[in-house]
Design a protein around this motif. Structure first.
Motif, short mmCIF file in Angstrom:
data_model
loop_
_atom_site.label_atom_id
_atom_site.label_comp_id
_atom_site.label_asym_id
_atom_site.label_seq_id
_atom_site.Cartn_x
_atom_site.Cartn_y
_atom_site.Cartn_z
N VAL A 1 25.52 14.90 -42.98
CA VAL A 1 26.35 14.95 -41.78
C VAL A 1 25.71 14.13 -40.66
O VAL A 1 26.39 13.38 -39.95
N SER B 1 25.35 10.09 -41.77
CA SER B 1 26.22 9.72 -42.90
C SER B 1 25.48 8.94 -43.98
O SER B 1 25.96 7.96 -44.53
N VAL C 1 36.45 17.07 -46.49
CA VAL C 1 36.43 16.61 -45.10
C VAL C 1 37.32 15.37 -45.00
O VAL C 1 37.09 14.37 -45.67
N GLN D 1 36.86 17.35 -38.12
CA GLN D 1 36.24 18.31 -39.05
C GLN D 1 34.74 18.02 -39.19
O GLN D 1 33.92 18.95 -39.23
N LEU D 2 34.40 16.74 -39.27
CA LEU D 2 32.98 16.39 -39.41
C LEU D 2 32.19 16.82 -38.17
O LEU D 2 31.07 17.34 -38.27
N ASP D 3 32.76 16.61 -36.98
CA ASP D 3 32.08 17.02 -35.75
C ASP D 3 31.90 18.54 -35.71
O ASP D 3 30.86 19.05 -35.26
N ARG E 1 29.06 19.38 -37.94
CA ARG E 1 27.80 18.96 -37.32
C ARG E 1 27.37 19.99 -36.26
O ARG E 1 26.18 20.31 -36.13
N TYR F 1 28.29 16.67 -46.58
CA TYR F 1 29.73 16.76 -46.76
C TYR F 1 30.20 15.71 -47.76
O TYR F 1 29.49 14.76 -48.10
N TYR G 1 37.54 11.40 -45.91
CA TYR G 1 37.12 10.75 -44.67
C TYR G 1 35.96 9.80 -44.94
O TYR G 1 35.87 8.71 -44.37
#
Length: 756
Positions: free
Chosen positions: A524, A527, A712, A717-719, A722, A729, A733
């Protein structure tokens, strides 16, 4: 003189009455005797034919087992390599034998009757010998007759030998399998003393040498020595291949002999029934009334009537017992397949005459095979008896309930007022099975799936209605099990598609139609790509790409999951090693089926994949579903520990969907949890899903486990992940699943930063 004449008249009158009474008695009794004797003989021949058909089914099952073992692809390929390299050294042959032996043992395990196996090479030389086999093997080469079954002597008793050639994919002979089955199944059938009445005996004439088999008092199969009369009957049996009943009227030892050749060449069933027990009642009762007619004159007709009545009753009872054995299932007492078809045909005639409607309900127990495998077939049989009794109490007396075989039952509902009535009856049957069964001190819960077809909407013949109810039953199983479903045309299309997929899937590996796609996994923070999940795809000859969700369950049911799973493991490890050598060191994740863990040699499969590819164990992660953790944690724990000892990592896939596996986490040797995509779809925004994700991350942190969030699809969603401290993840995305070449092009040189 008068006295003499009177005595003469009295004597003549008496004689006339006696003769008249005797003629009346004989003219009445003899046709009845002939009719019932013929009926009794016919039913006996039918019962013997049914017994012979049962023996044939057993031998056919042995041949099916032999062909399945001989057709194992990897073993055939290795044997073909030996045949092509005719000058192979002894060490190479030894290596081949060592390779084949454990795999043949695995193939033998599902067949408890299979006690021994010999695999012969192309020149008839033994390559592998397993279990009980004869001391001296027959001279056999690769041109042996497929499915030949015969009797062979062994160190303890006798064995049934089934010969099957091992052929290459192109049909060339590679060798021969000699499979040896224990005689318990045959002995159990021959030991059925009550099938043909008191004093009856059964023999089985088997090749080679026309060996005569019988069951001894302990229920074991032994060689029998025929007496003089049976020896003559054997000579007659060898001279004809037709079934028949023969009357032997040789004095006190008179008997009825029944001969029924089996479909399997060289095998014949012989039944000897004492004539005294078979016809004795008729002879005794006819002799006595004839004597009474002569002695008692005027009472002769009454005496004859009183004697014939119990005579007919006894003959009818004996014929009824034989008829019942031919029409009713011996285990549950319900109508069998043949009799149920007959009753359904009569019900269809009545429905057509009345312009009415009827329904056929096809019921199949859910997970019955698991009960048989875990608790044994005897307990499974007693469970079927209990199920039959409970279903019988749940239906009307006018309904026809029968057992087709195995765990399949059929119910015929006549005088159907509306189609919904059939659904209500189906639900009633399911509800009746919800209460647990207590069998041999085991509390067993079992459900059922039911398919329904309706006359005349879904068909007009018995076969058509049963087939379509069967199709609807499979639709109910696919839906959620323990439910019912009416037949619909789209179910027939789905059934055909299922059959087509089953056939195509069996050839997919040979045709190289399976391919792996890889979805990257990244940290996360930053990346950084550190791994990839291998996802199998099936590209059919028509060009359709089918995902695992459509064919993995089918592969499990068809017994192909082990072959496919080994291919996926080998291909994923090979690709990971290729990436590692190209400067792309990734950890590849492979999904495991629960059946691979609890039924196959998963530790051996993984070890072989690693050795053949040269991949470091730390570069491989195996994923097991949470459903497997809940249902098989105890039995699979040792194998999971064995995988961990190899140095690979284990992950729990779809975590959070099982609701009851938390207690197992501290026992299982897993290093990673994968949050199911269903919890990621609506975050942030859904308070429940947000709470669940946070709870999983907290649990993983406390237990020292890594976490990967699946599915994801956007930056929001990633934020969110995090912000909760989720470490890794995967999802669209980052990247959808890619072929190996696409993955290399995108994530190779010039791609995102990677972890070593």
């Amino acid at each position: 003189m008068m006295k003499r004449a009177r005595r003469r008249i009295v004597a003549l009158a008496t004689l006339g009455i006696l003769v008249t009474g005797a003629l009346v008695g004989l003219s009445t009794a003899w046709p009845l005797y002939q009719a019932h004797r013929q009926g009794l003989e016919t039913i006996t021949l039918v019962s013997a034919s049914a017994q012979a058909e049962t023996l044939d089914h057993l031998l056919a099952r042995y041949r099916d087992v032999a062909r399945q073992i001989a057709s194992r692809t990897e073993l055939r390929r290795r044997l073909e390599d030996l045949v092509e390299g005719a000058a192979a050294s002894r060490d190479e042959r030894g290596a081949l034998s060592a390779f084949m032996a454990p795999r043949l043992v695995d193939a033998m395990l599902p067949s408890p009757d299979l006690v021994g196996l010999v695999r012969l090479g192309p020149a008839g030389e033994p390559l592998v010998t397993i279990g009980r086999v004869p001391e001296s093997l027959p001279a056999t080469d690769a041109t042996a007759v497929d499915g030949q079954a015969r009797l062979v002597p062994a160190e303890e008793g006798v064995l049934v030998e089934v010969t099957t050639p091992v052929l290459s994919l192109e049909g060339r002979p590679l060798g021969t399998d000699l499979l040896y089955f224990g005689p318990q199944g045959i002995a159990g059938m021959l030991d059925d003393a009550g099938r043909f009445g008191k004093g009856a005996r059964q023999w089985l004439l088997a090749p080679p040498g026309q060996a005569l088999l019988a069951a001894d008092p302990q229920g074991a199969l032994v060689m029998a020595e025929p007496d003089g009369r049976l020896a003559g009957r054997l000579r007659e049996a060898l001279a004809t291949d037709r079934a028949g009943l023969f009357r032997d009227d040789d004095g006190a030892e008179a008997a009825v002999l029944v001969q029924v050749p089996l479909v399997t060449p060289g095998w014949t069933l012989l039944v000897q029934i004492p004539a005294r027990g078979f016809y004795g009642v008729v002879y005794q009762e006819l002799l006595w009334p004839a004597t009474m007619v002569l002695v008692l004159m005027g009472l002769g007709a009454l005496a004859t009537a009183r004697v014939i009545s119990p005579l007919l009753s006894r003959i009818t009872d004996q014929a009824g017992r034989l008829k019942r054995s031919a029409n009713f299932d011996s285990l549950t007492g319900l109508p069998n397949r043949a009799y149920l078809n007959h009753r359904l045909a009569l019900a269809l005639e009545r429905a057509e005459e009345d312009q009415g409607s009827l329904a056929v309900l096809f019921l199949d127990l859910d997970h019955f095979k698991d009960i048989n495998d875990s608790l044994g077939h005897p307990l499974g049989d007693r469970l079927l008896q209990a199920v039959g009794r409970r279903l019988g109490r749940a239906v009307r007396d006018d309904d026809s309930l029968g057992r087709l075989g195995g765990d399949e039952f059929v119910l015929v509902l006549e005088r159907l007022h509306e189609h919904a009535d059939a659904g209500r009856v189906a639900q009633k049957l399911i509800d009746a099975l919800l209460q647990p069964f207590t069998v041999d001190q085991h509390e067993i819960f079992i459900g059922a799936s039911i398919g329904i077809s309706v006359y005349p909407r879904d068909g007009r013949s018995a076969g058509e209605l049963i087939q379509r109810a069967d199709t609807a039953m499979y639709g109910a199983k696919a839906l959620k099990r323990n439910t019912w479903m009416f037949f619909a045309p789209e179910l027939a299309a789905a059934s055909r598609e299922r059959f087509t997929m089953d056939t195509g899937l069996r050839r997919a590996l040979d045709r190289q139609e399976l391919v792996l796609h890889y979805q990257p996994q990244a940290r996360v923070d930053g990346s950084r790509v550190f791994g990839a999940e291998a996802l199998v795809r099936w590209t059919t000859p028509e060009g359709e790409v089918i995902g695992p969700g459509r064919f993995i369950a089918l592969a499990e049911e068809a017994g192909l999951i082990h072959t496919i799973g080994r291919w996926v493991l080998g291909e994923a490890c090979r690709q990971a090693r290729e990436w590692e050598l190209a400067g792309l060191p990734l950890r590849v994740a492979v999904n495991l089926s629960g059946l691979q863990v609890v039924q196959g040699d998963i530790v051996g499969d993984v070890r072989e994949a690693l050795e053949q590819s040269g991949l470091s164990p730390s570069r491989l992660e195996l994923e097991i579903t949470e459903g497997f953790v809940i249902g098989h944690a105890d039995e699979g724990l040792e194998r999971l520990n064995g995988l961990r000892r190899l140095g690979i990592e284990l992950a729990v896939d779809d975590f959070g969907t099982g609701y009851s596996s938390l207690s197992y986490l501290k026992r299982l040797p897993v290093q990673c949890l994968k949050i199911d995509r269903s919890f990621i779809t609506d975050v942030p925004g859904d308070p429940d899903d947000e709470t669940i994700v946070a709870a999983i991350l907290s649990i993983a942190d406390r237990l020292g486990l890594d976490v990967i969030a699946e599915g994801v699809e956007n930056a929001t969603q990633l934020d969110f992940l995090r912000s909760l401290g989720c470490p890794a993840y995967q999802g669209d995305y980052l990247s959808p699943p890619l072929t190996a070449a696409e993955f290399t092009e995108r994530w190779g040189a010039g791609g995102l930063a990677r972890e070593a």
